[in-house]
Design a protein around this motif. Structure first.
Motif, PDB file in Angstrom:
ATOM      1  N   ARG A 169       0.829  -1.207   0.000  1.00 11.81           N
ATOM      2  CA  ARG A 169       0.000   0.000   0.000  1.00 11.81           C
ATOM      3  C   ARG A 169       0.867   1.261   0.000  1.00 11.81           C
ATOM      4  O   ARG A 169       0.577   2.229  -0.704  1.00 11.81           O
ATOM      5  N   THR A 173       0.681   4.892  -2.143  1.00  7.06           N
ATOM      6  CA  THR A 173       0.254   6.116  -1.462  1.00  7.06           C
ATOM      7  C   THR A 173       1.418   7.025  -1.114  1.00  7.06           C
ATOM      8  O   THR A 173       1.249   8.238  -0.989  1.00  7.06           O
ATOM      9  N   ASP A 179       1.284   3.276   6.052  1.00  2.18           N
ATOM     10  CA  ASP A 179       0.705   2.241   5.192  1.00  2.18           C
ATOM     11  C   ASP A 179       1.618   1.038   5.008  1.00  2.18           C
ATOM     12  O   ASP A 179       1.789   0.515   3.902  1.00  2.18           O
ATOM     13  N   ASP A 183      -2.749  -4.319   2.379  1.00  2.00           N
ATOM     14  CA  ASP A 183      -4.173  -4.050   2.173  1.00  2.00           C
ATOM     15  C   ASP A 183      -4.328  -2.861   1.222  1.00  2.00           C
ATOM     16  O   ASP A 183      -4.027  -1.720   1.575  1.00  2.00           O
ATOM     17  N   MET A 184      -4.820  -3.130   0.026  1.00  2.00           N
ATOM     18  CA  MET A 184      -4.954  -2.091  -0.998  1.00  2.00           C
ATOM     19  C   MET A 184      -6.369  -1.533  -1.096  1.00  2.00           C
ATOM     20  O   MET A 184      -6.640  -0.706  -1.968  1.00  2.00           O
ATOM     21  N   VAL A 187      -7.392   2.458  -1.752  1.00  2.00           N
ATOM     22  CA  VAL A 187      -6.272   3.270  -2.262  1.00  2.00           C
ATOM     23  C   VAL A 187      -6.701   4.065  -3.492  1.00  2.00           C
ATOM     24  O   VAL A 187      -6.213   5.180  -3.733  1.00  2.00           O
ATOM     25  N   VAL A 223      -4.000   2.614  -9.679  1.00  2.00           N
ATOM     26  CA  VAL A 223      -3.467   1.885  -8.528  1.00  2.00           C
ATOM     27  C   VAL A 223      -2.744   0.623  -8.996  1.00  2.00           C
ATOM     28  O   VAL A 223      -1.636   0.312  -8.540  1.00  2.00           O
TER      29      VAL A 223
END
Length: 282
Positions: A169, A173, A179, A183-184, A187, A223
């Motif tokens: 993540r 970001t 982060d 866990d995306m 995002v 992403v």
């Protein structure tokens, strides 16, 4: 008057016969012995010639020696050329400051050893704080050995946040401290425009709904592309070897709440632009 036997005895003989004394009165066995001795002298007087087998053996040894020299010379120049190509023109003799992974012993050991599987808790022990352990990081559940760059990923390094965990993540970001998680979820919001009633009224409800769907699709692709950039970076890096995988917790992420977008990523969001209008410089 000489007898017929004496005339025949005085008659000139051939060269061979002159060298072989023949006695008329000698017995047959004595004559054979005399002839044998004379024949041996004639054979000994002739120059000796090398046998065909000896000549062939001498030629084969010389030919083999030349072949060896040719092969060694070819391998030497081939090695120099390959070193030049692999090193990108840095060296002809494999003296590279940063050799590719296929030339590293650790990489070959990892290939024969096979992949390792670590839980997130086990992975955290390889963050560089223990000098007896290698430095591992993970991205998208794949573990890489980054021990070759301790100044960057070790304690005090600018990217130490990534060591000992899967911080997929954070790669997207840019929030390294907040982060450190794979866990995306959510995002994509960093690429979504903010809702603004004054601007949104320029679309009908149906148009705005379709617009938001398209915006989310585009955001998810950004992403994906952003994470893929770093996944490919580590997968293709000549420095860092893939050593294994992170054991994904069962039913992950399960009932864990979705993380909010970190502050630095959220502040870059802007309102939608009115169709046909562009930002004017102040």
């Amino acid at each position: 008057m000489a007898s017929a036997a004496e005339v025949r005895r005085r008659k000139p003989t051939t060269e061979t016969e002159d060298e072989i004394p023949v006695a008329a009165s000698a017995s047959s066995s004595e004559a054979e012995e005399i002839i044998s001795d004379a024949a041996k002298k004639l054979v000994a007087a002739k120059p000796k010639k090398k046998s065909k087998k000896v000549e062939e053996d001498e030629y084969d040894r010389w030919d083999i020696a030349l072949d060896i020299v040719r092969v060694v010379t070819f391998l030497f120049f081939a090695s120099c050329g390959l070193s030049y190509l692999v090193s990108g023109g840095e060296s002809f003799f494999w003296g590279m400051s940063d050799p590719p992974k296929v030339l590293k012993v650790d990489w070959w050991k990892a290939q024969f050893k096979g992949p390792i599987y670590l839980t997130p808790a086990e992975l955290s022990l390889y963050d560089g704080t223990d000098p007896t352990k290698p430095i591992y990081l993970a991205i998208n559940w794949t573990i890489y050995d980054v021990s070759a760059n301790p100044r960057t990923y070790g304690p005090g390094g600018s990217y130490h946040y990534f060591a000992g965990c899967d911080a997929a993540r954070a790669y997207v970001t840019g929030c390294f401290a907040e982060d450190r998680t794979p866990d995306m979820r959510g995002v994509e919001e960093m690429y979504l425009p903010l809702d603004d009633p004054e601007v949104d009224r320029h679309w009908s409800r149906a148009e705005l709904k379709a617009l938001k769907t398209k915006e989310r699709e585009d955001a998810l692709k950004k992403v994906h592309d952003g994470l893929k950039h770093w996944v490919d970076f580590f997968a293709n890096s000549p420095k860092y070897n893939k050593v294994g995988y992170v054991k994904k917790p069962k039913d992950w992420p399960g009932m864990e709440p979705m993380r909010p977008l970190c502050e630095s990523a959220a502040k870059n969001r802007k309102a939608r632009k009115v169709p046909g209008k562009e930002d004017k410089p102040e």
